[in-house]
Design a protein around this motif. Structure first.
Motif, PDB file in Angstrom:
ATOM      1  N   VAL A 145      -4.543   8.492  -3.468  1.00 15.73           N
ATOM      2  CA  VAL A 145      -5.252   7.439  -2.720  1.00 15.73           C
ATOM      3  C   VAL A 145      -6.693   7.383  -3.229  1.00 15.73           C
ATOM      4  N   ARG A 197     -10.525   6.213  -3.807  1.00 12.00           N
ATOM      5  CA  ARG A 197     -11.577   5.672  -2.937  1.00 12.00           C
ATOM      6  C   ARG A 197     -12.869   5.661  -3.740  1.00 12.00           C
ATOM      7  N   ASP A 233      -9.644   1.178  -1.237  1.00 13.48           N
ATOM      8  CA  ASP A 233     -10.260   1.237   0.090  1.00 13.48           C
ATOM      9  C   ASP A 233     -10.120   2.596   0.763  1.00 13.48           C
ATOM     10  N   GLN A 260      -7.453   3.880   1.678  1.00 14.11           N
ATOM     11  CA  GLN A 260      -6.255   3.833   2.514  1.00 14.11           C
ATOM     12  C   GLN A 260      -4.996   3.609   1.682  1.00 14.11           C
ATOM     13  N   ARG A 261      -5.113   2.740   0.675  1.00 10.36           N
ATOM     14  CA  ARG A 261      -3.962   2.395  -0.153  1.00 10.36           C
ATOM     15  C   ARG A 261      -3.731   3.447  -1.232  1.00 10.36           C
TER      16      ARG A 261
END
Length: 94
Positions: A8, A10, A49, A51-52
């Motif tokens: 993930v 970020r 983000d 989150q993904r």
């Protein structure tokens, strides 16, 4: 490094993706520097983000641009790895 699909990405601490309306372009603002992503990098960065997962980012891009997922996977992973080396993106779990 090979990015797992579950990673993930970020933006790194202190890094922000912003639209610079005065210049009419998007920029990555980091402590004491600024990067101007090209159109391809911008599409990826808009999905980073925290989150993904990489898999979710690839699915979104493949659907949005009607591109074969397996063809874009290497390019997206390489872009994220390059940005991680520059200290702009964190890749936890990679």
């Amino acid at each position: 490094m090979s990015l797992p699909g579950a990673a993930v990405p970020r933006l790194a601490r202190g890094v922000k993706l912003r639209e610079d309306t005065a210049r009419g372009q998007w920029v990555l603002l980091a402590p004491e520097r600024m990067l101007v992503p090209d159109e391809t990098a911008l599409e990826v960065l808009k999905l980073v983000d925290g989150q993904r997962s990489l898999d979710a980012i690839l699915d979104t891009l493949a659907a949005r641009f009607a591109a074969p997922r397996e063809e874009i996977a290497g390019d997206v992973a390489a872009l994220l790895e390059d940005l991680a080396e520059r200290g702009v993106v964190d890749l936890p779990g990679a």
